[in-house]
Design an enzyme around this catalytic site. Structure first.
Site, PDB file in Angstrom:
ATOM      1  N   HIS A 147       0.572  -0.862   0.036  1.00 14.88           N
ATOM      2  CA  HIS A 147      -0.068   0.045  -0.278  1.00 14.88           C
ATOM      3  C   HIS A 147       0.825   1.472  -0.262  1.00 14.88           C
ATOM      4  CE1 HIS A 147      -3.361   2.790   1.368  1.00 14.88           C
ATOM      5  NE2 HIS A 147      -2.506   3.290   2.137  1.00 14.88           N
ATOM      6  N   GLU A 148       1.896   1.401   1.280  1.00 14.07           N
ATOM      7  CA  GLU A 148       2.592   2.571   0.733  1.00 14.07           C
ATOM      8  C   GLU A 148       3.555   2.713  -0.842  1.00 14.07           C
ATOM      9  OE1 GLU A 148       1.904   4.721   3.345  1.00 14.07           O
ATOM     10  OE2 GLU A 148       0.735   3.199   4.952  1.00 14.07           O
ATOM     11  N   HIS A 151       1.513   4.613  -2.879  1.00 22.98           N
ATOM     12  CA  HIS A 151       1.439   5.863  -2.683  1.00 22.98           C
ATOM     13  C   HIS A 151       2.527   6.111  -3.705  1.00 22.98           C
ATOM     14  CE1 HIS A 151      -1.673   6.328  -0.752  1.00 22.98           C
ATOM     15  NE2 HIS A 151      -1.331   5.335   0.484  1.00 22.98           N
ATOM     16  N   GLU A 209      -5.766   7.079  -1.724  1.00 21.84           N
ATOM     17  CA  GLU A 209      -5.946   5.967  -0.673  1.00 21.84           C
ATOM     18  C   GLU A 209      -6.043   4.618  -1.143  1.00 21.84           C
ATOM     19  OE1 GLU A 209      -4.552   5.790   2.228  1.00 21.84           O
ATOM     20  OE2 GLU A 209      -3.916   7.112   2.592  1.00 21.84           O
TER      21      GLU A 209
END
Length: 295
Positions: A147-148, A151, A209
């Site tokens: 997920h990070e 970004h 997100e």
């Protein structure tokens, strides 16, 4: 002058987006489809963003080292995090070809904070609190890390800056027009325009997100980590984050929304995971998590 240039660019870009047909999603044989990168990120200079990222990351590590909070290379959790990253990184170029040239770093900070991040250029940091308080399995760590990384791959920082510039510009234009039309003090219409602008920026952040969640699921599955860990992760996170703000006024989707989105994407990523592990996608064993720490 820079503000004027950026405003002109924003107007030109939005006009172009309005006139042009929506870009079609690229077709891939499996996994979550990769959409085109947002044009809003072009408002920010990539080299400048990368330079700032390097400086901020180095400063963070330096401060952590001074406080003896930077975990050493031979710490078991550091070794664990870096091993998971090595499995995810080969698949990052699917989401951003530039990632092939990134200088990846993974570090662990000794802090009770439940957080992790990936800066532009592949600079990853985990806080020990997210590992211990959520009692994360390797699959769940892969979901967080993916997920990070998502970004950074989708350049959400640059995109957010561009969207904020555009939203502020059009809020200002709308305020001037509304003030003239109603014949009222522009300060009154400015307040309303600012409120609308802030809500628009919050929505932009929630969309980022959600995209990062999808990238994380896809990366994890391709690396052989069970994407069902995403549901377990956000179930844990919801237990830990009681009393969170309403989703409408939050920069993050609610835990239940994230879980719903992940479940909708499971048919796309479970076959990828099964293939990576050499398993039958129709006969996958149940996913087993671990309870969160109450200490």
């Amino acid at each position: 002058m820079n503000t004027l240039k950026r405003s002109a660019l924003a107007l030109a870009l939005v006009a172009g987006l309005a006139a042009a047909p929506m870009a079609s999603t690229q077709n891939y044989s499996d996994g979550i489809p990769v959409k085109p990168m947002s044009k809003f990120r072009n408002f920010e200079d990539q080299q400048q963003v990368d330079q700032q990222s390097r400086q901020q990351y180095a400063q963070l590590l330096g401060q952590a080292q001074q406080k003896q909070a930077l975990m050493p290379d031979n710490h078991p959790q550091v070794i664990r995090l870096r091993a998971i990253a090595r499995r995810l990184i080969p698949f990052t170029t699917r989401w951003n070809p530039d990632a092939a040239n990134w200088k990846w770093e993974v570090n662990l900070l000794n802090s009770a904070t439940v957080n992790a991040f990936c800066m532009p250029g592949g600079r990853i940091a985990f806080y020990s609190g997210i590992l211990t308080k959520l009692n994360l399995t390797d699959d769940e760590v892969a979901i967080v890390m993916g997920h990070e990384i998502g970004h950074a791959l989708r350049e959400h920082g640059r995109e957010q800056a561009g969207k904020a510039t555009t939203a502020n510009l059009f809020g200002r234009v709308a305020s001037i027009g509304l003030s003239a039309w109603l014949g009222v003090d522009q300060r009154l219409t400015d307040a309303g325009a600012n409120a609308v602008t802030q809500l628009a920026v919050l929505k932009f952040s929630r969309e980022d997100e959600s995209e990062a969640d999808q990238v994380g699921l896809d990366l994890a599955a391709r690396a052989g980590y069970d994407p069902r860990a995403g549901v377990a992760l956000w179930t844990k996170m919801s237990q830990l984050n009681q009393g969170q703000p309403l989703e409408f006024l939050s920069t993050h989707p609610s835990g239940s929304s994230r879980i719903d989105d992940m479940n909708r994407n499971m048919p796309l990523v479970l076959p990828v995971f099964a293939r990576a592990r050499g398993l039958d996608p129709d006969a996958l064993p149940p996913y087993h998590s671990m309870a969160i720490s109450r200490r």
